[in-house]
Design an enzyme around this catalytic site. Structure first.
Site, PDB file in Angstrom:
ATOM      1  N   TYR A  31     -14.073  20.028 -14.647  1.00 13.13           N
ATOM      2  CA  TYR A  31     -14.490  18.634 -14.762  1.00 13.13           C
ATOM      3  C   TYR A  31     -15.634  18.351 -13.776  1.00 13.13           C
ATOM      4  O   TYR A  31     -15.526  18.682 -12.586  1.00 13.13           O
ATOM      5  CB  TYR A  31     -13.273  17.746 -14.482  1.00 13.13           C
ATOM      6  CG  TYR A  31     -13.598  16.279 -14.471  1.00 13.13           C
ATOM      7  CD1 TYR A  31     -13.991  15.638 -15.639  1.00 13.13           C
ATOM      8  CD2 TYR A  31     -13.530  15.547 -13.302  1.00 13.13           C
ATOM      9  CE1 TYR A  31     -14.307  14.294 -15.630  1.00 13.13           C
ATOM     10  CE2 TYR A  31     -13.844  14.199 -13.289  1.00 13.13           C
ATOM     11  CZ  TYR A  31     -14.230  13.584 -14.455  1.00 13.13           C
ATOM     12  OH  TYR A  31     -14.553  12.259 -14.446  1.00 13.13           O
ATOM     13  N   LYS A  68      -6.255   9.654 -18.948  1.00 11.22           N
ATOM     14  CA  LYS A  68      -6.448  10.367 -20.199  1.00 11.22           C
ATOM     15  C   LYS A  68      -5.145  10.341 -21.022  1.00 11.22           C
ATOM     16  O   LYS A  68      -4.727   9.280 -21.432  1.00 11.22           O
ATOM     17  CB  LYS A  68      -6.941  11.778 -19.901  1.00 11.22           C
ATOM     18  CG  LYS A  68      -8.026  11.840 -18.801  1.00 11.22           C
ATOM     19  CD  LYS A  68      -9.337  11.210 -19.193  1.00 11.22           C
ATOM     20  CE  LYS A  68     -10.309  11.022 -18.037  1.00 11.22           C
ATOM     21  NZ  LYS A  68     -10.642  12.217 -17.281  1.00 11.22           N
ATOM     22  N   ASP A 121      -4.888  21.318 -12.474  1.00  6.87           N
ATOM     23  CA  ASP A 121      -5.304  20.055 -13.095  1.00  6.87           C
ATOM     24  C   ASP A 121      -4.823  20.123 -14.546  1.00  6.87           C
ATOM     25  O   ASP A 121      -5.375  20.862 -15.361  1.00  6.87           O
ATOM     26  CB  ASP A 121      -6.833  19.913 -13.015  1.00  6.87           C
ATOM     27  CG  ASP A 121      -7.323  18.584 -13.579  1.00  6.87           C
ATOM     28  OD1 ASP A 121      -6.628  17.997 -14.427  1.00  6.87           O
ATOM     29  OD2 ASP A 121      -8.424  18.147 -13.182  1.00  6.87           O
ATOM     30  N   ARG A 129       0.859  -1.198   0.000  1.00  4.23           N
ATOM     31  CA  ARG A 129       0.000   0.000   0.000  1.00  4.23           C
ATOM     32  C   ARG A 129       0.890   1.242   0.000  1.00  4.23           C
ATOM     33  O   ARG A 129       0.648   2.202  -0.705  1.00  4.23           O
ATOM     34  CB  ARG A 129      -0.943   0.008   1.210  1.00  4.23           C
ATOM     35  CG  ARG A 129      -1.792   1.254   1.205  1.00  4.23           C
ATOM     36  CD  ARG A 129      -2.873   1.408   2.280  1.00  4.23           C
ATOM     37  NE  ARG A 129      -3.096   0.322   3.172  1.00  4.23           N
ATOM     38  CZ  ARG A 129      -2.591   0.245   4.415  1.00  4.23           C
ATOM     39  NH1 ARG A 129      -1.821   1.221   4.889  1.00  4.23           N
ATOM     40  NH2 ARG A 129      -2.854  -0.799   5.174  1.00  4.23           N
TER      41      ARG A 129
HETATM   42  C1  LIG Z   1     -11.183  12.519 -15.965  1.00  7.50           C
HETATM   43  C2  LIG Z   1     -10.758  13.737 -15.255  1.00  7.50           C
HETATM   44  C3  LIG Z   1     -10.557  13.739 -13.864  1.00  7.50           C
HETATM   45  C4  LIG Z   1     -10.845  12.529 -13.004  1.00  7.50           C
HETATM   46  O1  LIG Z   1      -9.978  11.495 -13.264  1.00  7.50           O
HETATM   47  P1  LIG Z   1     -10.381   9.910 -13.143  1.00  7.50           P
HETATM   48  O2  LIG Z   1      -9.129   9.247 -13.542  1.00  7.50           O
HETATM   49  O3  LIG Z   1     -11.528   9.671 -14.061  1.00  7.50           O
HETATM   50  O4  LIG Z   1     -10.749   9.690 -11.720  1.00  7.50           O
HETATM   51  C5  LIG Z   1     -10.108  14.909 -13.285  1.00  7.50           C
HETATM   52  N1  LIG Z   1      -9.888  16.027 -14.021  1.00  7.50           N
HETATM   53  C6  LIG Z   1     -10.079  16.051 -15.349  1.00  7.50           C
HETATM   54  C7  LIG Z   1      -9.817  17.319 -16.100  1.00  7.50           C
HETATM   55  C8  LIG Z   1     -10.518  14.919 -16.008  1.00  7.50           C
HETATM   56  O5  LIG Z   1     -10.724  14.968 -17.331  1.00  7.50           O
END
Ligand SMILES: *Cc1c(COP(=O)(O)O)cnc(C)c1O
Length: 378
Positions: free
Chosen positions: A98, A195, A170, A46
């Site tokens: 998001y 992504k 982000d 972990r």
């Molecule tokens: C998809 C996304 C998230 C969340 O990520 P997950 O891997 O789906 O938990 C956060 N910020 C942005 C801009 C995203 O596109």
């Protein structure tokens, strides 16, 4: 090391026992100790795993930070980061972000007593007016989702610091290939590695890269105490994806520019949101803080209705109707009913998110096929 070289070599070394060029998937929950607490740097999986460490060093290298902590998903990474804050703390975030971030902030952390202001962060005066004595964090998403607005990372990070607050970016939409927020003053950089970093729509993963000791300590404490950690296979998949990040994003951007131009000239389109268009309100800022304009494009229709958007999306062949983005395949989605369904309609409309708004994640297919696909869908 320059960026393309980093995507192959940052923090990587050939595996000691065999010389394996890729780190093995260390599928283990625990590690042998020669005496209590005497071990080779790992005690329980972990807390740490060598496959995860290889990925963390890679992402820190790409973002130009000292360290990185990986999590089971992007929202798990955000959740860990948010646990630095305490009841009574105030956070400023974008009104165009998001949907899952909005839900985490308003439905999980707000009930625990953390205060949020959701505002248009392209308006620096408005951000300044929104700062309060208890403001602890500027949460910056840029380019924003789904309207592709561009927020000034350098100016807002400076403003956060003047007010004894932190700035976190982000960076999911741009990826470090196009934008490195830590170089512009951000204290931490968050990724949904699901992504562009992973890039193949086959893994859920999150990461936070930072050089800030206090943030890192908190993250490592959350890794150990809350434990939303990724498995070694998932870390391996993201690391493998990163090896081709530069070539994938380069192609996606080149395709996205052609798609944006095509949409911009189409009589049935009312607005195109793409930072690469000279008509984009923050085009100059995008040129300054990004190396190129990204693979995401959104647009709305002259017939501004959910029905018109639904009909359009049902007709595309290469653009698959799906949530998510940043993979090799092109995706199409409808924010008002999908990713942003959890944002109340009046809030959506206030933020300029129209009913017919369609978001494209442009993949790495041939641009001519993608344009042909959109053409026949009108
Ligand atoms: C998809 C996304 C998230 C969340 O990520 P997950 O891997 O789906 O938990 C956060 N910020 C942005 C801009 C995203 O596109």
């Amino acid at each position: 090391m320059r960026f393309n070289t980093k995507t192959i070599h940052a923090g990587q070394q050939n595996e000691e026992t065999s010389g394996a060029v890729m780190p093995p998937i260390f599928q283990t929950s625990t590690y042998a100790q020669s005496a209590p607490n005497v071990h080779k740097g790992y005690d329980y999986a972990r807390v740490g795993n060598p496959t995860r460490t290889a990925l963390e060093k890679m992402i820190a290298g790409l973002e130009g930070t000292e360290s990185c902590a990986c999590f089971a998903s992007g929202v798990a990474a955000m959740d860990a980061l948010m646990k630095m804050f305490r009841p009574g703390d105030h956070i400023i975030a974008s009104d165009d972000l998001y949907g899952g971030s909005y839900r985490l902030f308003t439905s999980v952390f707000q009930p625990y007593g953390i205060e949020f202001s959701f505002i248009d962060m392209t308006d620096l005066d408005l951000v300044k007016q929104t700062v309060k004595p208890n403001t602890k964090l500027f949460w910056i998403e840029t380019p924003t989702n789904p309207l592709l607005r561009v927020v000034d990372i350098e100016k807002l990070s400076a403003m956060a610091h003047e007010n004894n607050a932190l700035s976190v970016v982000d960076n999911t939409f741009a990826s470090p290939y196009l934008q490195r927020p830590a170089e512009l003053g951000a204290d931490a950089v968050l990724h949904s590695a699901t992504k562009y970093l992973g890039g193949h729509s086959d893994v859920i993963h999150g990461a936070v890269a930072t050089s800030n000791k206090e943030i890192l300590e908190n993250l490592l404490f959350q890794v150990k105490s809350s434990g939303a950690v990724p498995g070694p296979m998932d870390c391996y998949l993201v690391l493998r994806g990163i090896k081709t990040l530069a070539v994938r994003v380069e192609r996606a951007v080149s395709n996205a520019k052609k798609v944006a131009d095509f949409l911009n000239d189409h009589p049935e389109v009312s607005e195109v949101h793409y930072p690469g268009l000279t008509s984009h309100p923050q085009h100059e800022l995008a040129k300054k803080q990004m190396d190129d304009f990204g693979g995401m494009v959104s647009f709305s229709l002259k017939d501004d209705s959910i029905e018109a958007a639904t009909k359009f999306m049902a007709s595309t062949k290469f653009f698959t109707l799906a949530e998510s983005l940043g993979g090799v395949e092109s995706l199409i989605s409808h924010p008002a009913s999908m990713t942003h369904g959890s944002i109340p309609k009046e809030h959506r409309e206030k933020a300029g998110l129209k009913d017919s708004l369609i978001r494209l994640s442009v993949g790495i297919e041939d641009a001519e096929d993608l344009i042909q696909d959109l053409k026949q869908a009108f």
